[in-house]
Enzyme design. Structure first.
Site, mmCIF file in Angstrom:
data_model
loop_
_atom_site.group_PDB
_atom_site.id
_atom_site.type_symbol
_atom_site.label_atom_id
_atom_site.label_comp_id
_atom_site.label_asym_id
_atom_site.label_seq_id
_atom_site.Cartn_x
_atom_site.Cartn_y
_atom_site.Cartn_z
ATOM 1 N N SER A 1 0.880 -1.175 0.000
ATOM 2 C CA SER A 1 0.000 0.000 0.000
ATOM 3 C C SER A 1 0.912 1.217 0.000
ATOM 4 C CB SER A 1 -0.837 -0.009 1.290
ATOM 5 O OG SER A 1 -1.472 1.227 1.495
ATOM 6 N N TYR B 1 -2.074 -0.866 10.582
ATOM 7 C CA TYR B 1 -2.138 -1.171 9.144
ATOM 8 C C TYR B 1 -0.814 -0.786 8.468
ATOM 9 C CZ TYR B 1 -3.921 -1.109 4.309
ATOM 10 O OH TYR B 1 -4.112 -1.338 2.965
HETATM 11 N N1 LIG Z 1 -8.654 -0.215 -1.705
HETATM 12 C C1 LIG Z 1 -7.671 0.583 -1.376
HETATM 13 O O1 LIG Z 1 -7.828 1.822 -1.393
HETATM 14 C C2 LIG Z 1 -6.325 0.008 -0.996
HETATM 15 C C3 LIG Z 1 -5.241 0.893 -0.883
HETATM 16 C C4 LIG Z 1 -3.992 0.371 -0.558
HETATM 17 C C5 LIG Z 1 -3.821 -0.989 -0.387
HETATM 18 N N2 LIG Z 1 -4.897 -1.833 -0.485
HETATM 19 C C6 LIG Z 1 -4.623 -3.261 -0.292
HETATM 20 O O2 LIG Z 1 -5.121 -3.969 -1.410
HETATM 21 C C7 LIG Z 1 -5.435 -5.313 -1.037
HETATM 22 C C8 LIG Z 1 -6.818 -5.669 -1.545
HETATM 23 O O3 LIG Z 1 -7.758 -4.889 -0.829
HETATM 24 P P1 LIG Z 1 -9.092 -4.292 -1.481
HETATM 25 O O4 LIG Z 1 -9.000 -2.835 -1.386
HETATM 26 O O5 LIG Z 1 -9.367 -4.950 -2.776
HETATM 27 O O6 LIG Z 1 -10.124 -4.731 -0.354
HETATM 28 P P2 LIG Z 1 -11.392 -5.692 -0.401
HETATM 29 O O7 LIG Z 1 -11.901 -5.684 0.990
HETATM 30 O O8 LIG Z 1 -12.297 -5.318 -1.525
HETATM 31 O O9 LIG Z 1 -10.729 -7.106 -0.769
HETATM 32 C C9 LIG Z 1 -9.989 -7.859 0.133
HETATM 33 C C10 LIG Z 1 -10.451 -9.306 0.028
HETATM 34 O O10 LIG Z 1 -9.633 -10.091 0.908
HETATM 35 C C11 LIG Z 1 -10.469 -11.061 1.495
HETATM 36 N N3 LIG Z 1 -9.868 -11.523 2.755
HETATM 37 C C12 LIG Z 1 -9.877 -10.909 3.948
HETATM 38 N N4 LIG Z 1 -9.253 -11.687 4.868
HETATM 39 C C13 LIG Z 1 -8.845 -12.799 4.214
HETATM 40 C C14 LIG Z 1 -8.166 -13.978 4.619
HETATM 41 N N5 LIG Z 1 -7.804 -14.178 5.895
HETATM 42 N N6 LIG Z 1 -7.897 -14.921 3.672
HETATM 43 C C15 LIG Z 1 -8.292 -14.749 2.384
HETATM 44 N N7 LIG Z 1 -8.952 -13.665 1.952
HETATM 45 C C16 LIG Z 1 -9.236 -12.698 2.863
HETATM 46 C C17 LIG Z 1 -11.805 -10.370 1.705
HETATM 47 O O11 LIG Z 1 -12.865 -11.322 1.811
HETATM 48 C C18 LIG Z 1 -11.908 -9.488 0.467
HETATM 49 O O12 LIG Z 1 -12.652 -10.110 -0.568
HETATM 50 C C19 LIG Z 1 -5.275 -5.368 0.482
HETATM 51 O O13 LIG Z 1 -4.039 -5.963 0.811
HETATM 52 C C20 LIG Z 1 -5.299 -3.910 0.892
HETATM 53 O O14 LIG Z 1 -4.609 -3.699 2.092
HETATM 54 C C21 LIG Z 1 -6.134 -1.359 -0.778
#
Ligand SMILES: NC(=O)c1ccc[n+]([C@@H]2O[C@H](COP(=O)([O-])OP(=O)(O)OC[C@H]3O[C@@H](n4cnc5c(N)ncnc54)[C@H](O)[C@@H]3O)[C@@H](O)[C@H]2O)c1
Length: 261
Positions: free
Chosen positions: A139, A152
């Site tokens: 991130s 986080y």
């Molecule tokens: N969306 C943003 O703005 C953003 C920004 C920076 C980083 N991220 C990172 O991107 C990645 C994806 O996040 P996202 O934004 O798509 O969120 P999201 O919540 O849409 O997707 C995350 C998915 O991970 C699954 N998950 C949670 N715990 C789990 C586990 N123990 N085992 C398997 N699956 C699990 C959830 O069910 C969900 O479908 C994450 O690592 C997040 O930290 C997101």
């Protein structure tokens, strides 16, 4: 790596960014396995992608789960060419010293140990085949920490560190490693109450408008796998802040603390 005809395993594949990566890799002729704790989310995304995609239930914190998942997909798809360690969870805005220890432990288990478990499950196979690529989702919080987001940020700095080390370790085997550092992207996480609280000063409409479409992150990931790019920066607006932190760090490099060292 040439993408067409290859197979990718994507954790958090039922979520925003994981599904975006899946869609972009399918666009490039790959087969994708969307693995998620929430199987129904993964199945929905896989259905939308057609025959090239399938869904699987996996809790990334479970080593046994990873072994079972690996055996299942190797049987159904053959060797995995690309692993995207993408599953992650966020925390509500909390001061570090007010973060419940159980919540801190959970964030570390999913965001850090989950990535470690994925590496342990698939890196040995890729080394043996002298081919493959691993993408770890960190991130911008893995480059810049933010107050009230300490747990986080700590987890994402850990992903950055693991990724950098892994890239050095796998290079001699011809296996590539890239780190994805997303900023605000449309997903379940970014549309959650937690993120809304963090961005309370921003009107809902503006917040949504600022969210990048995850498909474009996926396309950036596809290019990075092709070229074995080390870092994937999708939100360049953060550059001045990263530069300020780097400049402060470099400015601290003066004389050694012990004279004559
Ligand atoms: N969306 C943003 O703005 C953003 C920004 C920076 C980083 N991220 C990172 O991107 C990645 C994806 O996040 P996202 O934004 O798509 O969120 P999201 O919540 O849409 O997707 C995350 C998915 O991970 C699954 N998950 C949670 N715990 C789990 C586990 N123990 N085992 C398997 N699956 C699990 C959830 O069910 C969900 O479908 C994450 O690592 C997040 O930290 C997101």
């Amino acid at each position: 790596m040439e993408l067409s005809g290859k197979t990718a395993f994507i954790t958090g594949g039922g979520g925003g960014i994981g599904a975006g990566i899946g869609a972009a890799l399918v666009e490039r002729g790959m087969r994708v396995i969307l693995a998620d704790l929430d199987l129904s989310r993964a199945q929905k995304e896989a259905r939308a992608l057609g025959d090239a995609a399938s869904a699987l239930c996996l809790d990334v914190t479970s080593q046994v789960g990873w072994t079972e998942a690996r055996l299942a997909v190797e049987t159904s798809h053959g060797p995995i060419d690309v692993l995207c360690n993408n599953a992650g969870i966020a925390t509500p805005p909390l001061l570090l010293d007010e973060t419940p220890p159980a919540l801190f432990a959970k964030v570390m288990a999913v965001n850090v140990t989950g990535v470690f478990n994925g590496i342990c499950a698939f890196a040995p196979r890729m080394k043996a085949r002298r081919a493959g690529h691993i993408v770890n989702t960190a991130s911008l919080n893995g480059l810049l920490a933010h107050g009230t987001f300490g747990a986080y940020s700590a987890s994402k700095f850990a992903v950055t560190g693991m990724s950098d080390a892994l890239r050095q370790e796998l290079a001699p085997f011809g296996v590539g490693v890239s780190t994805l550092y997303p900023g605000l992207t449309r997903s379940y996480m970014s549309l959650s109450e937690e993120t809304a609280k963090l961005m309370a000063d921003m009107p809902e409409e503006q917040r949504r408008a600022q969210m990048m479409d995850p498909l474009w992150l996926g396309r950036a990931v596809a290019r990075a796998i092709e070229t074995n790019a080390e870092h994937i920066i999708t939100h360049p607006a953060a550059k001045p802040e990263v530069a300020r932190r780097q400049a402060a760090l470099l400015a601290a490099f003066g004389e050694p603390a012990q004279p004559g060292y």
